[in-house]
Design a protein around this motif. Structure first.
Motif, PDB file in Angstrom:
ATOM      1  N   MET A 167     -36.838 -71.009  74.172  1.00 16.50           N
ATOM      2  CA  MET A 167     -35.495 -70.205  74.903  1.00 16.50           C
ATOM      3  C   MET A 167     -35.720 -69.115  75.722  1.00 16.50           C
ATOM      4  N   LEU A 168     -36.180 -68.469  75.291  1.00 16.26           N
ATOM      5  CA  LEU A 168     -36.664 -67.112  76.515  1.00 16.26           C
ATOM      6  C   LEU A 168     -37.152 -67.408  78.001  1.00 16.26           C
ATOM      7  N   VAL A 169     -38.119 -68.511  78.152  1.00 15.81           N
ATOM      8  CA  VAL A 169     -39.016 -69.020  79.245  1.00 15.81           C
ATOM      9  C   VAL A 169     -38.260 -70.093  79.942  1.00 15.81           C
ATOM     10  N   LYS A 170     -37.113 -70.623  79.370  1.00 14.36           N
ATOM     11  CA  LYS A 170     -36.031 -71.777  79.629  1.00 14.36           C
ATOM     12  C   LYS A 170     -35.184 -71.063  80.575  1.00 14.36           C
ATOM     13  N   LEU A 171     -34.236 -69.615  79.862  1.00 17.63           N
ATOM     14  CA  LEU A 171     -33.598 -68.971  79.758  1.00 17.63           C
ATOM     15  C   LEU A 171     -33.899 -68.168  81.464  1.00 17.63           C
ATOM     16  N   ALA A 172     -35.021 -67.285  81.458  1.00 18.45           N
ATOM     17  CA  ALA A 172     -35.284 -66.779  82.288  1.00 18.45           C
ATOM     18  C   ALA A 172     -35.475 -67.396  83.964  1.00 18.45           C
ATOM     19  N   ASN A 173     -35.750 -68.965  83.606  1.00 20.03           N
ATOM     20  CA  ASN A 173     -35.924 -70.126  84.831  1.00 20.03           C
ATOM     21  C   ASN A 173     -34.577 -70.255  85.676  1.00 20.03           C
ATOM     22  N   LEU A 174     -33.455 -70.271  84.113  1.00 21.09           N
ATOM     23  CA  LEU A 174     -32.167 -71.204  84.843  1.00 21.09           C
ATOM     24  C   LEU A 174     -31.559 -70.325  85.076  1.00 21.09           C
ATOM     25  N   ARG A 175     -31.839 -68.725  84.794  1.00 23.06           N
ATOM     26  CA  ARG A 175     -30.813 -67.392  85.441  1.00 23.06           C
ATOM     27  C   ARG A 175     -31.810 -67.246  86.894  1.00 23.06           C
TER      28      ARG A 175
END
Length: 357
Positions: free
Chosen positions: A303-311
């Motif tokens: 979740m953390l890396v996906k959210l970082a990339n989407l942000r």
């Protein structure tokens, strides 16, 4: 179908030196026909590759070789087939693709194209042949549990030719305006991970100090993610292979955004995700590989890396309206993450396999 089946001819595609050169006429016509096929199936060009991406992606590398063929009826290209073979690992397999324009199906063209690329694969000693079919939700054969049914497009063709359905992948789409829950999800992920991990990010080229770590993670993609009944061996990745993939991506005209999680105490990279952008399709991006190394699962890193990339995508590429992604149906954890992020199923891909004795 009634009436006379039209004559057709099959030709091997010779890749041109450039998109605009005099030797590129067949390639340019074929890429236009492939776009038409994507529109026929999906109603948009979200899943279409650009001409530049196809040209660079079809060139041989030290790790994979490709051959492409096309069928003509009355001087017009109406079908395409390809054979891709790994050269360093999985050297018993070949990945085949056959596509025919809707108005020219059930006339023997697809079968002739399939026999052509099967012959290429077998001539190279490949005895496990793999292929895929595409099933938009709302079309025949999609929307049921698993997304692929016996009356789905291409299914009868695969079954008739001896292929068995071994895996189903969900194709999902995220509306980039759907971010109401992201702050809550990010807070929860950080509460699990921040003490032991930090997030790194880069564009296109992995920093030199991390490239060996990335090679290890990318090699795990072939073994740590579900493959259903597909026969897939572990891939050997090193820094040179990472750099070759980066070079091909750039030659395709694409930009890659990478987010990775670093274990604070060891300095190891233990998770990553990548988003690809193509300037020919500025409205859409593709979330591709995501992996968390097994010893580091359970800490919210996916979740953390996906959210970082989407942000980051939101900030740097505000023109992107949708993000596409693919997940094996049995990969429940990653599917759950994507659903929480707001991805909704748009269709399914059937992954097929045939063994040649």
């Amino acid at each position: 179908m009634t009436g006379r089946v039209p004559d057709f001819s099959i030709h091997e595609l010779h890749l041109p030196e450039s998109l605009d050169g005099p030797d590129g006429k067949d390639f340019r016509e074929l890429t236009s026909v492939l776009d038409t096929m994507v529109l026929e199936t999906w109603g948009s060009l979200d899943r279409a590759s650009s001409a530049q991406s196809r040209l660079a992606g079809w060139r041989d590398t030290p790790y994979e070789a490709s051959r492409n063929f096309f069928a003509r009826v009355g001087g017009r290209i109406v079908g395409h087939a390809s054979c891709q073979v790994p050269l360093k690992d999985n050297v018993h397999t070949a990945w085949l693709q056959v596509d025919v324009l809707e108005g020219h199906r059930r006339q023997g063209i697809g079968t002739a194209l399939l026999r052509t690329v099967e012959g290429v694969a077998m001539a190279q000693g490949r005895h496990v042949l793999q292929a895929h079919t595409e099933h938009p939700i709302g079309a025949a054969g999609a929307g049921a549990p698993g997304g692929v049914t016996d009356d789905g497009p291409g299914v009868a063709f695969c079954l008739k030719n001896g292929y068995a359905l071994e895996q189903t992948s969900r194709f999902s789409s995220l509306d980039m305006d759907h971010d109401a829950e992201w702050a809550r999800l990010e807070l929860a992920a950080r509460s699990k991970a921040d003490a032991a991990y930090k997030v790194l990010a880069w564009t296109n080229r992995c920093p030199g100090e991390y490239v060996d770590h990335m090679a290890g993670l990318m090699g795990r993609m072939s073994t740590d993610t579900p493959a259903g009944g597909l026969e897939i061996e572990a891939e050997a990745w090193d820094a040179a292979r990472v750099r070759q993939l980066e070079d091909t991506t750039l030659a395709e005209g694409q930009t890659s955004l990478v987010a990775a999680a670093q274990h604070r105490s060891t300095g190891d990279l233990v998770a990553y995700t990548v988003i690809y952008l193509d300037p020919s399709k500025p409205w859409v991006a593709e979330q591709d590989d995501t992996l968390v190394a097994k010893p580091h699962r359970g800490h919210g890193l996916g979740m953390l890396v996906k959210l970082a990339n989407l942000r980051r995508l939101q900030t740097e590429c505000p023109e992107v309206r949708r993000v596409m992604t693919y997940n094996a149906e049995e990969n429940e954890h990653m599917l759950s993450i994507n659903v929480q992020l707001g991805f909704k199923a748009a269709g399914y891909d059937g992954e097929w396999q045939k063994r040649i004795k």
